[in-house]
Write an enzyme that holds these catalytic residues in place. Structure first.
Site, short mmCIF file in Angstrom:
data_model
loop_
_atom_site.label_atom_id
_atom_site.label_comp_id
_atom_site.label_asym_id
_atom_site.label_seq_id
_atom_site.Cartn_x
_atom_site.Cartn_y
_atom_site.Cartn_z
N SER A 124 -26.76 -8.33 19.59
CA SER A 124 -27.67 -7.29 19.12
C SER A 124 -28.45 -6.71 20.29
O SER A 124 -28.76 -7.43 21.26
CB SER A 124 -28.65 -7.92 18.13
OG SER A 124 -29.71 -7.04 17.87
N TYR A 148 -34.79 -14.68 15.76
CA TYR A 148 -33.46 -14.13 15.50
C TYR A 148 -32.81 -13.67 16.81
O TYR A 148 -31.66 -14.04 17.13
CB TYR A 148 -33.55 -12.97 14.50
CG TYR A 148 -32.32 -12.09 14.49
CD1 TYR A 148 -31.11 -12.56 13.99
CD2 TYR A 148 -32.35 -10.79 15.03
CE1 TYR A 148 -29.97 -11.76 14.01
CE2 TYR A 148 -31.22 -9.99 15.05
CZ TYR A 148 -30.04 -10.48 14.54
OH TYR A 148 -28.92 -9.70 14.57
N LYS A 152 -29.42 -15.01 19.24
CA LYS A 152 -28.32 -14.20 19.80
C LYS A 152 -28.18 -14.44 21.30
O LYS A 152 -27.06 -14.57 21.82
CB LYS A 152 -28.56 -12.71 19.51
CG LYS A 152 -28.47 -12.34 18.03
CD LYS A 152 -27.05 -12.49 17.51
CE LYS A 152 -26.94 -12.23 16.03
NZ LYS A 152 -25.64 -12.56 15.46
P1 NAD Z 1 -24.79 -9.31 6.68
O1 NAD Z 1 -25.86 -10.26 6.30
O2 NAD Z 1 -24.52 -8.16 5.78
O3 NAD Z 1 -23.41 -10.09 6.92
C1 NAD Z 1 -23.38 -11.42 7.37
C2 NAD Z 1 -22.43 -12.17 6.46
O4 NAD Z 1 -22.32 -13.51 6.92
C3 NAD Z 1 -22.91 -12.23 5.01
O5 NAD Z 1 -21.85 -11.87 4.15
C4 NAD Z 1 -23.29 -13.69 4.80
O6 NAD Z 1 -23.06 -14.11 3.48
C5 NAD Z 1 -22.40 -14.39 5.80
N1 NAD Z 1 -22.90 -15.66 6.35
C6 NAD Z 1 -24.10 -15.95 6.92
N2 NAD Z 1 -24.13 -17.22 7.35
C7 NAD Z 1 -22.91 -17.75 7.05
C8 NAD Z 1 -22.33 -19.02 7.25
N3 NAD Z 1 -22.99 -20.03 7.84
N4 NAD Z 1 -21.07 -19.23 6.82
C9 NAD Z 1 -20.37 -18.24 6.20
N5 NAD Z 1 -20.87 -17.02 5.99
C10 NAD Z 1 -22.13 -16.77 6.42
O7 NAD Z 1 -25.14 -8.79 8.15
P2 NAD Z 1 -24.51 -7.60 8.99
O8 NAD Z 1 -25.50 -6.51 9.06
O9 NAD Z 1 -23.15 -7.31 8.52
O10 NAD Z 1 -24.47 -8.28 10.42
C11 NAD Z 1 -23.29 -8.89 10.91
C12 NAD Z 1 -23.60 -9.47 12.28
O11 NAD Z 1 -24.08 -8.45 13.14
C13 NAD Z 1 -24.66 -10.56 12.28
O12 NAD Z 1 -24.31 -11.55 13.22
C14 NAD Z 1 -25.89 -9.83 12.72
O13 NAD Z 1 -26.81 -10.70 13.35
C15 NAD Z 1 -25.32 -8.83 13.71
N6 NAD Z 1 -26.14 -7.63 13.90
C16 NAD Z 1 -26.50 -6.88 12.81
C17 NAD Z 1 -27.32 -5.75 13.01
C18 NAD Z 1 -27.76 -4.91 11.84
O14 NAD Z 1 -28.76 -4.20 11.97
N7 NAD Z 1 -27.09 -4.94 10.70
C19 NAD Z 1 -27.73 -5.38 14.29
C20 NAD Z 1 -27.33 -6.17 15.36
C21 NAD Z 1 -26.52 -7.29 15.16
N1 UFG Z 2 -39.51 1.69 10.20
C1 UFG Z 2 -40.48 2.29 9.43
N2 UFG Z 2 -40.60 1.91 8.14
C2 UFG Z 2 -39.80 0.97 7.56
C3 UFG Z 2 -38.80 0.36 8.36
C4 UFG Z 2 -38.70 0.74 9.67
O1 UFG Z 2 -41.23 3.14 9.91
O2 UFG Z 2 -39.98 0.65 6.37
C5 UFG Z 2 -39.34 2.11 11.60
C6 UFG Z 2 -39.57 1.01 12.61
O3 UFG Z 2 -40.95 0.92 12.95
C7 UFG Z 2 -38.67 1.45 13.77
C8 UFG Z 2 -37.51 2.16 13.07
O4 UFG Z 2 -37.99 2.51 11.77
O5 UFG Z 2 -39.34 2.40 14.56
C9 UFG Z 2 -36.28 1.28 12.92
O6 UFG Z 2 -36.63 0.06 12.29
P1 UFG Z 2 -35.54 -0.95 11.70
O7 UFG Z 2 -36.29 -2.08 11.06
O8 UFG Z 2 -34.58 -0.21 10.85
O9 UFG Z 2 -34.75 -1.42 12.99
P2 UFG Z 2 -35.24 -2.18 14.31
O10 UFG Z 2 -34.87 -1.31 15.46
O11 UFG Z 2 -36.64 -2.64 14.22
O12 UFG Z 2 -34.32 -3.51 14.29
C10 UFG Z 2 -32.95 -3.45 13.96
C11 UFG Z 2 -32.52 -4.75 13.31
C12 UFG Z 2 -32.54 -5.86 14.31
C13 UFG Z 2 -31.72 -5.47 15.50
C14 UFG Z 2 -32.21 -4.17 16.08
C15 UFG Z 2 -31.33 -3.75 17.22
O13 UFG Z 2 -33.41 -5.10 12.27
O14 UFG Z 2 -31.98 -7.00 13.76
O15 UFG Z 2 -32.19 -3.16 15.08
O16 UFG Z 2 -30.00 -3.79 16.84
F1 UFG Z 2 -31.82 -6.44 16.42
#
Ligand code: NAD
Ligand code: UFG
Length: 339
Positions: A124, A148, A152
């Site tokens: 991330s 979190y 990572k």
């Molecule tokens: P998500 O929660 O939708 O998907 C994760 C999936 O993993 C879920 O289906 C959950 O049930 C499953 N899971 C969790 N722990 C498990 C375990 N121990 N065994 C089996 N299944 C398990 O999340 P996502 O948004 O699809 O994110 C996928 C990956 O990308 C994650 O590693 C997350 O940290 C990373 N990531 C997400 C974002 C974002 O904003 N969505 C940003 C950066 C990185």
């Molecule tokens: N924001 C609002 N109101 C809300 C939610 C968010 O104003 O209700 C604003 C935040 O302050 C920020 C922007 O919208 O300025 C984006 O916020 P998000 O929570 O959507 O995303 P972040 O960038 O804070 O974090 C996300 C994921 C993290 C990940 C990161 C980088 O939550 O897990 O992007 O990938 F690590």
């Protein structure tokens, strides 16, 4: 080629399964459904008209993982399974360290045992913490500010040590920026439990009148309009990046790191206004105080991913807003309920 997708029922995993199947890969999913639903498997099949194998279970379960690798002839793994809620990781850090680290260690142990050493890992942009300069390059200092993000970075370090110990491994670490949007079919998308933490899912709930207004966390940042700026990337573009990464790890050995973002930053107000315009809906909002831990501005330099993977994002912010809304409307019509 057969790819094991951990967390394949989740938001990014499900879209990546679609891309894998559409690119001729066989897909095996393992997911414990802690943050997803089983019907996603049928939706992936419906979109692609291809079959996949689904195991409901925990990646931390060594016995289960051993059975999967013994039965399936896996060629490569994409490891999505993790917990990802930043706020919850602050209040319950052990839950995050346990799940995110254990699942990776168990997975890598089993991969080693079965000599499957091709891995794509979901990292991330949060590993960069508060960057000193923009746009963010892969070489920048890493200093995550919450548990979190620390999981990572710890996993990135574990994977690096693993490669140093055995350089027949081939690992792509993908640092995602802010994934939003949904598949154009409207069948799969982001469906978080409870009140969303992230901007786009929150806007979607305001658009459908499930929540009365959006709280905008601060309008006094040093940005174009005072609201926070992020690099939003369409989840389908992001998923296509995984196909390029799988191709790369299948060809090479080594460990490398790639920013997957668009390179463009948009403010919260720009997102709100674009969402309202393209979907012809009103998004009520209130400006409230800054959210602790937020940074003003974050966007990628994605040029290394283009140079090495020949991948770049193609969808714009209007596509992201349109596809997010169409997913939520389609699922509302089909009995979508707030969990
Ligand atoms: P998500 O929660 O939708 O998907 C994760 C999936 O993993 C879920 O289906 C959950 O049930 C499953 N899971 C969790 N722990 C498990 C375990 N121990 N065994 C089996 N299944 C398990 O999340 P996502 O948004 O699809 O994110 C996928 C990956 O990308 C994650 O590693 C997350 O940290 C990373 N990531 C997400 C974002 C974002 O904003 N969505 C940003 C950066 C990185
Ligand atoms: N924001 C609002 N109101 C809300 C939610 C968010 O104003 O209700 C604003 C935040 O302050 C920020 C922007 O919208 O300025 C984006 O916020 P998000 O929570 O959507 O995303 P972040 O960038 O804070 O974090 C996300 C994921 C993290 C990940 C990161 C980088 O939550 O897990 O992007 O990938 F690590």
């Amino acid at each position: 080629m057969k790819v094991l997708v951990t967390g394949g029922c989740g938001y990014i995993g499900s879209h990546t399964c679609v891309e894998l199947l559409e690119n001729g890969y066989e897909v095996v999913v393992v997911d414990n459904l802690s943050n997803s639903k089983k019907d996603v498997v049928d939706k992936i099949k419906k979109i692609t008209k291809h079959d996949l194998t689904f195991y409901q279970g925990d990646v931390c379960n060594l016995t289960l993982m051993d059975q999967i690798f013994a039965k399936e002839k896996i060629d490569a793994v994409i490891h999505f399974a993790a917990y990802k809620a930043v706020g919850e990781s602050v209040t319950n850090p052990l839950k995050y360290y346990q799940n995110n680290l254990d699942s990776t260690i168990v997975l890598c142990e089993v991969m080693s045992k079965y000599n499957v050493k091709k891995l794509v890992f979901s990292s991330s942009a949060t590993v960069y913490g508060n960057p000193k300069k923009l746009p963010i390059k892969e070489s920048f200092a890493l200093s995550p500010t919450n548990p979190y993000g620390k999981t990572k970075l710890m996993i990135e370090n574990i994977l690096k040590d693993l490669y140093i110990s055995d350089n027949t491994w081939s690992i792509a670490v993908l640092r995602y920026f802010n994934p939003v949007g949904a598949h154009e079919s409207g069948l799969i998308g982001e469906d978080p439990n409870g009140i969303p933490n992230n901007l786009m899912p929150y806007i979607m709930k305001v658009a459908t009148n499930e929540l009365p207004y959006l709280n905008i966390f601060g309008d006094d940042y040093d940005t174009i309009d005072g609201t926070g700026v992020r690099d939003y990337i369409h989840v389908v573009d992001l998923s296509k990046g995984h196909i390029k990464a799988i191709e790369k790890v299948l060809q090479d050995t080594g460990i490398d790191y790639y920013n997957l973002g668009t390179g463009c930053g948009y403010s919260v107000l720009e997102i709100v206004n674009t969402f309202a315009k393209v979907n012809n809906v009103k998004i009520n909002y209130k400006i409230v105080s800054r959210r602790p831990g937020d940074i003003a501005c974050c966007y990628a330099d994605p040029s290394y991913a283009y140079e090495k993977l020949k991948w770049r994002a193609t969808k714009g912010i209007e596509d992201m807003c349109r596809d997010s809304y169409s997913f939520v409307m389609k699922n509302k019509e089909h009995g979508y309920k707030n969990k």
